[in-house]
Design an enzyme around this catalytic site. Sequence first.
Site, PDB file in Angstrom:
ATOM      1  CB  ALA A 125      -0.787   0.053   1.075  1.00  0.00           C
ATOM      2  CB  THR A 159      -2.657  -5.758  -6.347  1.00  0.00           C
ATOM      3  OG1 THR A 159      -2.555  -4.571  -7.342  1.00  0.00           O
ATOM      4  CG2 THR A 159      -2.773  -6.902  -7.095  1.00  0.00           C
ATOM      5  N   GLY A 246       9.923  -5.047  -8.666  1.00  0.00           N
ATOM      6  CA  GLY A 246       8.714  -5.349  -9.103  1.00  0.00           C
ATOM      7  C   GLY A 246       8.894  -4.983 -10.778  1.00  0.00           C
ATOM      8  NE  ARG A 247       9.740   1.170 -11.332  1.00  0.00           N
ATOM      9  CZ  ARG A 247      10.161   2.218 -10.869  1.00  0.00           C
ATOM     10  NH1 ARG A 247      11.324   2.018 -10.662  1.00  0.00           N
ATOM     11  NH2 ARG A 247       9.264   3.158 -10.365  1.00  0.00           N
ATOM     12  CD  GLU A 367       4.787  -3.420  -9.405  1.00  0.00           C
ATOM     13  OE1 GLU A 367       6.286  -3.433  -9.695  1.00  0.00           O
ATOM     14  OE2 GLU A 367       4.182  -4.415  -9.297  1.00  0.00           O
ATOM     15  N   GLY A 368       5.130   2.451 -11.736  1.00  0.00           N
ATOM     16  CA  GLY A 368       5.815   3.294 -12.355  1.00  0.00           C
ATOM     17  C   GLY A 368       5.469   3.374 -13.843  1.00  0.00           C
TER      18      GLY A 368
END
Length: 384
Positions: A125, A159, A246-247, A367-368
């Site tokens: 979050a 999510t 995460g990317r 995520e960007g």
Amino acid sequence: MNPFVGTTERELSGAVADWTKGLAERIPAAEKEGALPPDLIAELGIKGLGVLGMTVPDADGGLGASAVAFALVLEELSAAWPSLAVGVAVNSGIVAGSIVRNGSPEQRKKWLPRLMDGAGLGAFALTEATSGSDAASLRTTARRDGTRWRLDGQKQFITNARYAPFAIVLARVGEFDPKRTSAGITAFVVPLDAPGVSIGPPERKHGLRASDTSALILDDARVGQDALLGDEGKGFAIAMSGLDGGRIGIAAQSVGIARRALELARVYAKERKQFGRPIADFEGLRFRLARADSDLSAARLLALRAAWLRDRGRPFTKEAAMAKLYASEMAQRATHAAVQILGGNGYMRDYAVERYARDGRATTIYEGTSEIQRIVIARSLLAA
């Protein structure tokens, strides 16, 4: 032979690919309902395929798999069902990774099993209504109250919120300083059954409809001192580190989405006849597929290179941003091409390419955004 991939990685991704063959009949109902089936999440747990524990070291009860293996697994899950892949990526990538890197021994022992057991999927979050790309401007607050913390604020687009056992929540300790926007941002592990925590209604999304996305509301939410993840005031660094990894996951998801859409388009083009012959015989369509397949291979290599660098403890921030940027924008082109090749059928829900086109659209945003990735890449390039 791909230089980044070894036998173990191939075995893991192959097992997941075999498992996904049984998903097709489950997807339409779950997408309509807007939730992932609990039994499928359980099958991905540590007592099943082990995917939910892939990124957790074996000392903590996980598989201790490489970042390359995780990228390959996310590609396979995304090729089958992007909504499921997103939930796994957040749980096993950002959330588990943040606890592995920053959690105390007690936190690792308490929370990592909850991410691996298949009873739910962890949440992260960070985003708020007024802080998206400008994540450091978040307004959620945390204040000490004796031996406890009290959190107030509302997180957006979270999510897994509706079936997460807990969320990593980023909140600010102290006053907002416009000159040092990330000052005071702190990470907390917040059980979603804690007093003062509630979940908003699910968002009505363009795609990824079976992946839960909801608001997380903190109204004088109370957690103990042991909820603090890492050091006070160091939460922004924890969040950015999580997003770097995460990317890579988003790049892998993009590759899986594009791969499956192109597979469906290729089969259709060989079967569909116009003007007395299969449309695959027409040079324009063949060139379109050739370009898309070349772009797909390039995107996969960018994702695997970033994962390979991460596995070796080398800097990978720029490479992750490059992989995410290129792969996500490639997925837009590939799914558009797939829909176009199917023509009117590609626009219909009876054909899966329509869903892949919708699902793939989010990859340039979460995520960007692509714009943020270009900022990251340029900053790294010019700092050299």
